[in-house]
Design a protein around this motif. Structure first.
Motif, PDB file in Angstrom:
ATOM      1  N   ASP A  30      13.324  -0.012  -2.222  1.00 21.21           N
ATOM      2  CA  ASP A  30      11.915  -0.352  -2.369  1.00 21.21           C
ATOM      3  C   ASP A  30      11.533   0.100  -3.582  1.00 21.21           C
ATOM      4  O   ASP A  30      12.092   1.049  -4.212  1.00 21.21           O
ATOM      5  CB  ASP A  30      10.997   0.579  -1.340  1.00 21.21           C
ATOM      6  CG  ASP A  30      11.211  -0.267  -0.060  1.00 21.21           C
ATOM      7  OD1 ASP A  30      11.858  -1.275   0.141  1.00 21.21           O
ATOM      8  OD2 ASP A  30      10.835   0.437   1.026  1.00 21.21           O
ATOM      9  N   VAL A  39       6.079   7.697  -2.274  1.00 18.97           N
ATOM     10  CA  VAL A  39       6.770   7.074  -1.215  1.00 18.97           C
ATOM     11  C   VAL A  39       5.745   6.808  -0.019  1.00 18.97           C
ATOM     12  O   VAL A  39       5.197   7.680   0.463  1.00 18.97           O
ATOM     13  CB  VAL A  39       7.924   8.106  -0.741  1.00 18.97           C
ATOM     14  CG1 VAL A  39       8.782   7.559   0.265  1.00 18.97           C
ATOM     15  CG2 VAL A  39       8.942   8.426  -1.994  1.00 18.97           C
ATOM     16  N   ALA A  43       9.355   5.239   4.838  1.00 19.97           N
ATOM     17  CA  ALA A  43      10.195   5.038   3.885  1.00 19.97           C
ATOM     18  C   ALA A  43      11.612   5.878   3.840  1.00 19.97           C
ATOM     19  O   ALA A  43      11.203   7.137   3.882  1.00 19.97           O
ATOM     20  CB  ALA A  43       9.757   4.411   2.548  1.00 19.97           C
ATOM     21  N   VAL A  48      13.879   4.664  -2.864  1.00 20.86           N
ATOM     22  CA  VAL A  48      12.658   4.202  -3.278  1.00 20.86           C
ATOM     23  C   VAL A  48      12.459   4.430  -4.675  1.00 20.86           C
ATOM     24  O   VAL A  48      12.811   5.679  -5.261  1.00 20.86           O
ATOM     25  CB  VAL A  48      11.406   4.868  -2.807  1.00 20.86           C
ATOM     26  CG1 VAL A  48      10.296   4.616  -3.326  1.00 20.86           C
ATOM     27  CG2 VAL A  48      11.590   4.585  -1.283  1.00 20.86           C
ATOM     28  N   THR A  68      10.312  -5.058  -2.449  1.00 28.36           N
ATOM     29  CA  THR A  68      11.512  -4.737  -1.790  1.00 28.36           C
ATOM     30  C   THR A  68      12.498  -6.186  -1.796  1.00 28.36           C
ATOM     31  O   THR A  68      12.064  -7.325  -2.175  1.00 28.36           O
ATOM     32  CB  THR A  68      11.232  -4.376  -0.463  1.00 28.36           C
ATOM     33  OG1 THR A  68      12.372  -3.869   0.273  1.00 28.36           O
ATOM     34  CG2 THR A  68      10.495  -5.506   0.365  1.00 28.36           C
TER      35      THR A  68
END
Length: 132
Positions: A30, A39, A43, A48, A68
């Motif tokens: 992501d 974050v 997740a 990330v 994403t």
């Protein structure tokens, strides 16, 4: 305004976000974009990338937009931002992304998160013509 190029990959390992300096950040999961991105709850913090963008008038939320990948697609999701995220597709009328709704984005799409910050979906590096 500031423009941030986001490379749309074909797999999770293929996405890169280019900040306005031209630097590319490899992302295997992501990408959270905002003026002070964090974050998201639930997740995996190891997959990330947090991309901070300037927002002198605070029009960009702290965690504004999530990018994403899902298979061959890149999805954009507004994270409940105060001012929303505009999506401009070449040849189409600009629309506002629905909050919390993952929306497929395509090469050439422009997303406006406010304060003159736009994100463009670019092809991944391996698809671009090489300059000699």
């Amino acid at each position: 305004g500031e423009e941030l190029g986001v490379d749309g990959g074909t797999t999770g390992d293929d996405v890169a976000a280019g900040v306005e300096t031209g630097a590319a950040v490899e992302v295997a999961g992501d990408v959270v974009i905002g003026r002070a991105p964090q974050v998201q709850i639930g997740a995996d913090p190891h997959i990330v990338a947090l991309v901070a963008v300037p927002s002198p008038h605070h029009m960009v939320s702290r965690s504004h937009l999530l990018l994403t990948t899902s298979g061959w697609s890149v999805l954009a999701q507004d994270l409940g931002s105060s001012n929303g995220t505009g999506l401009a597709r070449p040849g189409a009328t600009p629309v506002l992304l629905g909050s919390g709704m993952p929306t497929p984005v395509f090469m050439g799409d422009l997303m406006d998160v406010g304060d003159g910050v736009t994100l463009r979906i670019d092809p991944p590096a391996w698809l671009r013509p090489q300059r000699a």
